[in-house]
Design a protein around this motif. Structure first.
Motif, short mmCIF file in Angstrom:
data_model
loop_
_atom_site.label_atom_id
_atom_site.label_comp_id
_atom_site.label_asym_id
_atom_site.label_seq_id
_atom_site.Cartn_x
_atom_site.Cartn_y
_atom_site.Cartn_z
N PRO A 193 -11.22 7.35 0.44
CA PRO A 193 -12.28 6.52 0.04
C PRO A 193 -13.20 6.42 1.55
O PRO A 193 -14.66 5.85 1.55
N CYS A 194 -12.71 6.35 2.32
CA CYS A 194 -13.62 6.48 3.55
C CYS A 194 -14.04 8.61 4.03
O CYS A 194 -14.84 8.77 5.15
N VAL A 227 1.07 -1.09 -0.02
CA VAL A 227 -0.05 0.17 0.14
C VAL A 227 0.90 0.99 -0.67
O VAL A 227 1.71 0.95 0.64
N THR A 228 0.81 2.37 -1.43
CA THR A 228 1.61 2.84 -1.31
C THR A 228 0.54 4.46 -0.80
O THR A 228 -0.45 4.99 -1.56
N ALA A 229 0.80 4.93 0.02
CA ALA A 229 -0.88 6.37 0.64
C ALA A 229 0.53 7.58 -0.09
O ALA A 229 1.38 7.39 0.18
N ARG A 270 -3.51 12.27 8.57
CA ARG A 270 -1.81 11.42 8.30
C ARG A 270 -2.63 9.69 9.18
O ARG A 270 -1.64 9.12 8.72
N ARG A 271 -3.29 9.63 10.39
CA ARG A 271 -3.24 8.54 10.87
C ARG A 271 -3.39 7.54 10.23
O ARG A 271 -3.45 6.10 10.36
N GLN A 272 -4.62 7.36 9.24
CA GLN A 272 -4.88 6.18 8.90
C GLN A 272 -3.95 6.06 7.02
O GLN A 272 -4.18 4.92 7.48
N THR A 284 -15.55 2.96 8.21
CA THR A 284 -14.02 3.46 8.02
C THR A 284 -13.03 2.16 8.23
O THR A 284 -12.40 1.50 7.61
N VAL A 285 -12.96 1.55 9.98
CA VAL A 285 -12.57 0.46 9.75
C VAL A 285 -12.34 -0.58 9.16
O VAL A 285 -11.39 -1.29 8.81
N LYS A 286 -13.68 -0.18 8.30
CA LYS A 286 -13.65 -2.07 7.66
C LYS A 286 -12.87 -1.67 6.53
O LYS A 286 -12.47 -2.85 6.31
N ILE A 287 -13.12 -0.59 5.82
CA ILE A 287 -12.14 -0.41 4.97
C ILE A 287 -10.73 -0.84 4.91
O ILE A 287 -9.95 -0.92 4.03
N GLU A 288 -10.87 0.10 5.86
CA GLU A 288 -8.93 -0.47 6.28
C GLU A 288 -8.43 -1.61 6.31
O GLU A 288 -7.89 -1.85 5.95
N THR A 289 -9.60 -2.22 7.41
CA THR A 289 -8.76 -3.86 7.22
C THR A 289 -9.27 -4.07 5.93
O THR A 289 -8.18 -5.09 5.65
N LEU A 290 -9.98 -4.10 5.07
CA LEU A 290 -9.91 -4.90 3.46
C LEU A 290 -8.33 -3.84 3.07
O LEU A 290 -8.13 -5.33 2.37
N VAL A 291 -8.42 -3.25 3.45
CA VAL A 291 -7.58 -2.73 2.08
C VAL A 291 -5.92 -3.29 2.77
O VAL A 291 -4.74 -3.70 1.67
#
Ligand SMILES: Nc1ncnc2c1ncn2[C@@H]1O[C@H](COP(=O)(O)OP(=O)(O)OP(=O)(O)O)[C@@H](O)[C@H]1O
Ligand SMILES: [Mg+2]
Length: 255
Positions: free
Chosen positions: A178-179, A37-39, A210-212, A187-194
């Motif tokens: 995306p959140c 994952v590149t942010a 930033r924390r995301q 948001t947690v669901k999407i982060e976990t999925l990513v």
């Protein structure tokens, strides 16, 4: 024994972007590695969306858009001469606001397979189930597949859009905030999925949270006023940044 160095899946060299006279992105160079994952982080208007939209050529028809430099996908330049439609099958995109198509939940996911020429119903059923399973949405929707997506919560609509993007079997999936429209649980669901998707895909993630970015990414780039100030391993960007502006941003004193 495998000794070859991993080749980047994307290689961006000296990318400059203008909208009219306005110089938006300034001489960006970086590489994106497979299955990471590149942010891209940075304050509003720093150029995150402009950058990620370039990576699947969504800016081609933006008025007054002009670019110089190269973006190589698997070593091949994705310039104007290449096939943008074919490219977008390999590099998918998920936006801030979920925009399901105006058709059933089933057809939203089947769409990608249909445009690839698959129309056998048993095969489509498998693809729809597999991609809804991948996003964790299957149990929610398996009995309402013929209904319209509007009945789903916004978070579930976003998961549906991700399932639709995955059904095209891209190599890279780009997420642009995306959140942005979602509540903390969604948001947690999407982060976990990513994080889970890195087993099979290369992910690019633009966010001004930033924390995301610290939670989801392996590699991060800090954009400030169109400049890629710093790019490298996420833990280094967040714990030992080299540039004063990055340090100020990740500690919440800038932007
Ligand atoms: N289609 C366009 N035409 C002209 N200028 C644009 C266009 N899209 C974006 N811009 C400008 O480009 C700059 C970068 O915008 P961009 O949307 O890429 O920033 P961003 O980092 O994604 O911001 P945000 O965090 O708010 O999403 C801004 O100054 C914006 O006004
Ligand atoms: Mg943006």
């Amino acid at each position: 024994m495998q000794t070859e160095k991993a080749q980047p899946i994307l290689n961006v060299r000296n990318l400059n972007i203008w909208y009219g006279e306005k110089h938006i992105l300034r001489d960006l160079s970086f590489e994106v590695q497979h299955r990471k994952v590149t942010a891209f982080i940075g304050p509003t208007n720093s150029g995150k969306s402009t950058l990620v939209r370039c990576l699947n050529r969504l800016n081609d028809f933006t008025p007054h858009f002009r670019s110089t430099g190269d973006i190589l996908f698997r070593g091949v330049a994705m310039g104007a001469a290449s096939d943008a439609t074919a490219l977008r099958k390999q590099i998918g995109m998920v936006f801030r606001k979920p925009v399901p198509f105006r058709c059933s939940i089933y057809e939203n996911v089947a769409y990608g397979a249909r445009i690839s020429g698959i129309n056998q119903s048993a095969h489509l059923d498998t693809i729809v189930e597999k991609n809804l399973q991948r996003t964790g949405l299957w149990d929610e929707v398996e009995n309402i597949l013929d209904e319209m997506p509007e009945r789903l919560s916004i978070g579930h609509q976003q998961l549906l859009c991700i399932a639709r993007a995955l059904a095209i079997e891209p190599e890279i999936l780009i997420f642009d905030e995306p959140c942005g429209e979602l509540d903390p649980i969604e948001t947690v669901k999407i982060e976990t999925l990513v994080r889970e998707l890195t087993n099979d895909y290369t992910l690019i993630f633009a966010t001004n949270k930033r924390r995301q970015a610290a939670r989801v990414s392996d590699v991060a780039g800090f954009l400030y006023c169109g400049e890629l100030v710093e790019f490298g391993a996420t833990d280094k960007i967040f714990t030992n940044p080299q540039d004063n502006r990055t340090e100020q941003y990740v500690t919440g004193r800038l932007g």
